[in-house]
Scaffold this motif. Sequence first.
Motif, PDB file in Angstrom:
ATOM      1  N   PRO A 152       0.811  -1.229   0.000  1.00  0.00           N
ATOM      2  CA  PRO A 152       0.000   0.000   0.000  1.00  0.00           C
ATOM      3  C   PRO A 152       0.840   1.274   0.000  1.00  0.00           C
ATOM      4  O   PRO A 152       1.804   1.388   0.746  1.00  0.00           O
ATOM      5  CB  PRO A 152      -0.810  -0.127   1.302  1.00  0.00           C
ATOM      6  CG  PRO A 152      -0.897  -1.594   1.544  1.00  0.00           C
ATOM      7  CD  PRO A 152       0.419  -2.156   1.068  1.00  0.00           C
ATOM      8  N   PHE A 153       0.455   2.221  -0.872  1.00  0.00           N
ATOM      9  CA  PHE A 153       1.065   3.541  -1.021  1.00  0.00           C
ATOM     10  C   PHE A 153       2.476   3.501  -1.609  1.00  0.00           C
ATOM     11  O   PHE A 153       3.030   4.545  -1.915  1.00  0.00           O
ATOM     12  CB  PHE A 153       1.135   4.294   0.317  1.00  0.00           C
ATOM     13  CG  PHE A 153      -0.190   4.483   0.978  1.00  0.00           C
ATOM     14  CD1 PHE A 153      -1.151   5.302   0.425  1.00  0.00           C
ATOM     15  CD2 PHE A 153      -0.494   3.816   2.155  1.00  0.00           C
ATOM     16  CE1 PHE A 153      -2.394   5.462   1.025  1.00  0.00           C
ATOM     17  CE2 PHE A 153      -1.730   3.971   2.772  1.00  0.00           C
ATOM     18  CZ  PHE A 153      -2.677   4.803   2.209  1.00  0.00           C
ATOM     19  N   VAL A 154       3.071   2.327  -1.748  1.00  0.00           N
ATOM     20  CA  VAL A 154       4.466   2.216  -2.165  1.00  0.00           C
ATOM     21  C   VAL A 154       4.604   1.622  -3.563  1.00  0.00           C
ATOM     22  O   VAL A 154       5.350   2.134  -4.395  1.00  0.00           O
ATOM     23  CB  VAL A 154       5.277   1.391  -1.137  1.00  0.00           C
ATOM     24  CG1 VAL A 154       6.759   1.358  -1.520  1.00  0.00           C
ATOM     25  CG2 VAL A 154       5.107   1.949   0.272  1.00  0.00           C
ATOM     26  N   SER A 155       3.888   0.527  -3.828  1.00  0.00           N
ATOM     27  CA  SER A 155       4.005  -0.146  -5.119  1.00  0.00           C
ATOM     28  C   SER A 155       3.532   0.738  -6.271  1.00  0.00           C
ATOM     29  O   SER A 155       2.608   1.546  -6.124  1.00  0.00           O
ATOM     30  CB  SER A 155       3.175  -1.435  -5.127  1.00  0.00           C
ATOM     31  OG  SER A 155       3.755  -2.418  -4.293  1.00  0.00           O
ATOM     32  N   PHE A 156       4.162   0.560  -7.433  1.00  0.00           N
ATOM     33  CA  PHE A 156       3.735   1.246  -8.643  1.00  0.00           C
ATOM     34  C   PHE A 156       2.441   0.594  -9.138  1.00  0.00           C
ATOM     35  O   PHE A 156       2.356  -0.611  -9.297  1.00  0.00           O
ATOM     36  CB  PHE A 156       4.819   1.138  -9.714  1.00  0.00           C
ATOM     37  CG  PHE A 156       4.485   1.852 -10.992  1.00  0.00           C
ATOM     38  CD1 PHE A 156       4.509   3.236 -11.055  1.00  0.00           C
ATOM     39  CD2 PHE A 156       4.154   1.139 -12.133  1.00  0.00           C
ATOM     40  CE1 PHE A 156       4.215   3.906 -12.236  1.00  0.00           C
ATOM     41  CE2 PHE A 156       3.857   1.795 -13.320  1.00  0.00           C
ATOM     42  CZ  PHE A 156       3.885   3.181 -13.370  1.00  0.00           C
ATOM     43  N   GLY A 157       1.434   1.390  -9.371  1.00  0.00           N
ATOM     44  CA  GLY A 157       0.146   0.847  -9.802  1.00  0.00           C
ATOM     45  C   GLY A 157      -0.975   1.763  -9.347  1.00  0.00           C
ATOM     46  O   GLY A 157      -1.081   2.083  -8.159  1.00  0.00           O
ATOM     47  N   LEU A 158      -1.799   2.163 -10.278  1.00  0.00           N
ATOM     48  CA  LEU A 158      -2.833   3.142  -9.984  1.00  0.00           C
ATOM     49  C   LEU A 158      -3.990   2.556  -9.192  1.00  0.00           C
ATOM     50  O   LEU A 158      -4.534   3.202  -8.292  1.00  0.00           O
ATOM     51  CB  LEU A 158      -3.352   3.745 -11.288  1.00  0.00           C
ATOM     52  CG  LEU A 158      -4.411   4.843 -11.177  1.00  0.00           C
ATOM     53  CD1 LEU A 158      -3.869   6.032 -10.397  1.00  0.00           C
ATOM     54  CD2 LEU A 158      -4.875   5.265 -12.568  1.00  0.00           C
ATOM     55  N   ASN A 159      -4.389   1.316  -9.507  1.00  0.00           N
ATOM     56  CA  ASN A 159      -5.586   0.746  -8.891  1.00  0.00           C
ATOM     57  C   ASN A 159      -5.434   0.534  -7.392  1.00  0.00           C
ATOM     58  O   ASN A 159      -6.334   0.850  -6.622  1.00  0.00           O
ATOM     59  CB  ASN A 159      -5.931  -0.575  -9.581  1.00  0.00           C
ATOM     60  CG  ASN A 159      -6.449  -0.373 -10.988  1.00  0.00           C
ATOM     61  OD1 ASN A 159      -7.589  -0.012 -11.198  1.00  0.00           O
ATOM     62  ND2 ASN A 159      -5.582  -0.581 -11.977  1.00  0.00           N
ATOM     63  N   SER A 160      -4.304  -0.004  -6.975  1.00  0.00           N
ATOM     64  CA  SER A 160      -4.073  -0.188  -5.541  1.00  0.00           C
ATOM     65  C   SER A 160      -4.037   1.154  -4.819  1.00  0.00           C
ATOM     66  O   SER A 160      -4.589   1.301  -3.724  1.00  0.00           O
ATOM     67  CB  SER A 160      -2.755  -0.937  -5.315  1.00  0.00           C
ATOM     68  OG  SER A 160      -2.443  -1.012  -3.937  1.00  0.00           O
ATOM     69  N   LEU A 161      -3.406   2.146  -5.445  1.00  0.00           N
ATOM     70  CA  LEU A 161      -3.309   3.469  -4.819  1.00  0.00           C
ATOM     71  C   LEU A 161      -4.692   4.093  -4.642  1.00  0.00           C
ATOM     72  O   LEU A 161      -4.980   4.706  -3.615  1.00  0.00           O
ATOM     73  CB  LEU A 161      -2.423   4.385  -5.657  1.00  0.00           C
ATOM     74  CG  LEU A 161      -2.222   5.790  -5.115  1.00  0.00           C
ATOM     75  CD1 LEU A 161      -1.538   5.747  -3.756  1.00  0.00           C
ATOM     76  CD2 LEU A 161      -1.404   6.628  -6.094  1.00  0.00           C
ATOM     77  N   ILE A 162      -5.563   3.931  -5.638  1.00  0.00           N
ATOM     78  CA  ILE A 162      -6.927   4.457  -5.526  1.00  0.00           C
ATOM     79  C   ILE A 162      -7.640   3.825  -4.340  1.00  0.00           C
ATOM     80  O   ILE A 162      -8.272   4.504  -3.522  1.00  0.00           O
ATOM     81  CB  ILE A 162      -7.706   4.194  -6.826  1.00  0.00           C
ATOM     82  CG1 ILE A 162      -7.178   5.076  -7.959  1.00  0.00           C
ATOM     83  CG2 ILE A 162      -9.199   4.437  -6.623  1.00  0.00           C
ATOM     84  CD1 ILE A 162      -7.772   4.762  -9.305  1.00  0.00           C
ATOM     85  N   SER A 163      -7.535   2.503  -4.229  1.00  0.00           N
ATOM     86  CA  SER A 163      -8.248   1.775  -3.178  1.00  0.00           C
ATOM     87  C   SER A 163      -7.770   2.163  -1.788  1.00  0.00           C
ATOM     88  O   SER A 163      -8.570   2.474  -0.899  1.00  0.00           O
ATOM     89  CB  SER A 163      -8.089   0.269  -3.406  1.00  0.00           C
ATOM     90  OG  SER A 163      -8.856  -0.466  -2.486  1.00  0.00           O
ATOM     91  N   VAL A 164      -6.453   2.168  -1.570  1.00  0.00           N
ATOM     92  CA  VAL A 164      -5.945   2.475  -0.227  1.00  0.00           C
ATOM     93  C   VAL A 164      -6.130   3.948   0.113  1.00  0.00           C
ATOM     94  O   VAL A 164      -6.294   4.308   1.285  1.00  0.00           O
ATOM     95  CB  VAL A 164      -4.463   2.052  -0.061  1.00  0.00           C
ATOM     96  CG1 VAL A 164      -4.326   0.542  -0.148  1.00  0.00           C
ATOM     97  CG2 VAL A 164      -3.567   2.726  -1.076  1.00  0.00           C
ATOM     98  N   SER A 165      -6.117   4.826  -0.898  1.00  0.00           N
ATOM     99  CA  SER A 165      -6.357   6.248  -0.630  1.00  0.00           C
ATOM    100  C   SER A 165      -7.792   6.477  -0.185  1.00  0.00           C
ATOM    101  O   SER A 165      -8.059   7.288   0.716  1.00  0.00           O
ATOM    102  CB  SER A 165      -6.040   7.083  -1.875  1.00  0.00           C
ATOM    103  OG  SER A 165      -4.673   7.005  -2.206  1.00  0.00           O
ATOM    104  N   ILE A 166      -8.737   5.766  -0.810  1.00  0.00           N
ATOM    105  CA  ILE A 166     -10.132   5.851  -0.364  1.00  0.00           C
ATOM    106  C   ILE A 166     -10.254   5.342   1.068  1.00  0.00           C
ATOM    107  O   ILE A 166     -10.924   5.960   1.911  1.00  0.00           O
ATOM    108  CB  ILE A 166     -11.041   5.044  -1.306  1.00  0.00           C
ATOM    109  CG1 ILE A 166     -11.095   5.703  -2.678  1.00  0.00           C
ATOM    110  CG2 ILE A 166     -12.453   4.929  -0.725  1.00  0.00           C
ATOM    111  CD1 ILE A 166     -11.830   4.886  -3.728  1.00  0.00           C
TER     112      ILE A 166
END
Length: 350
Positions: free
Chosen positions: A317-331
């Motif tokens: 979370p917040f570290v890996s490159f990838g838009l979808n995971s970032l969207i989910s954990v930011s929400i």
Amino acid sequence: MDPLLLTLQLLLSALGVLGVAAALPEAASEQALRALAGLALAAVVARVPSRVVVRLAPLAYFVTLAMLGAVLVAGVAPEGLEARRWLPLGPVTLQPSELMKVVVIAYLAAFFHNHLGDWHIWRPMVVVGLAAGLIVAQPNVSTALFLFVLAFAIMVAAGTSLQRLLAIGTAAAVLAVVVGAPYLAQFGYLGDRVVGFRDMLRGEADVLGAGFQADRARAALQGAGVFGIGPGRPVRVPEADTDMIAVAVGQSLGLIGMVVLIASFVLLVGRVFRIAAAARGPGALLAAGAGLYVGGQASLNLLVAAGLLPVTGVPLPFVSFGLNSLISVSIALGFVHATFREARAQGAPL
């Protein structure tokens, strides 16, 4: 927004940019822009009251479930991968399985807030079972298992009795297997990962085959020492920008960098649970679910990077490159910021 959570998200995002710069230098600026977008998304969600989130949760679930179904028909996969997990939406691709994690948090928070002691156990059974089954069918077994365990942990946090937990868990698992199992025979790499991990534990790993990624990750971390070899040096580990980005951070900053990375997650999750414990209403369960999500996924990713679990493909979370995971954990973190604001307005000690 909670200042400590905001600081920790910034720190983790900075480590992510550093890791991507080492593993995939041409994507470093994109990772930085995505990190800023994640902060902005968390700030927007933080302004949404928890009562609005739980009211919209059922609709969000059905929309996301429909997207999971669409993946089986029109899904795409990056070149070289068998699994189709992404929906093409113009210039970007959406991964509904990542979004389903945060949607399940919201749905279960809504369900347990609205029903209190009068719980119709078939509803969470169907919600979790259908979602997990469609994710298995992609196939994405690790994400389906994570979603299942996350839902189970949220139900424990909601105070569900052991009898109901067993009933919901068993029925949901059966439903997930019925929906997803017929697709698994098409993908042989799932068994190869388990066999490769078993061989690694025995000291018999095929370092040119299934055990290559784990072997290279171990070598990179061992060679980094206490202070690392410095940022910007290439990382010779597959998927070092995504699933194995902890290795990229560890190689660049050494043991000190790994300690900072792990301590950041420990502090973040501890703060989230503190906010959840101080809050009242549906926000308490939303925040608790967010903490379970971020903490659980971070633990799973770091254990894989350390060679203590088979390769799963779960991002950090917040570290890996990838838009979808970032969207989910930011929400998810936005839920916590909203709960922090509501708890502070209620006079809770924070």
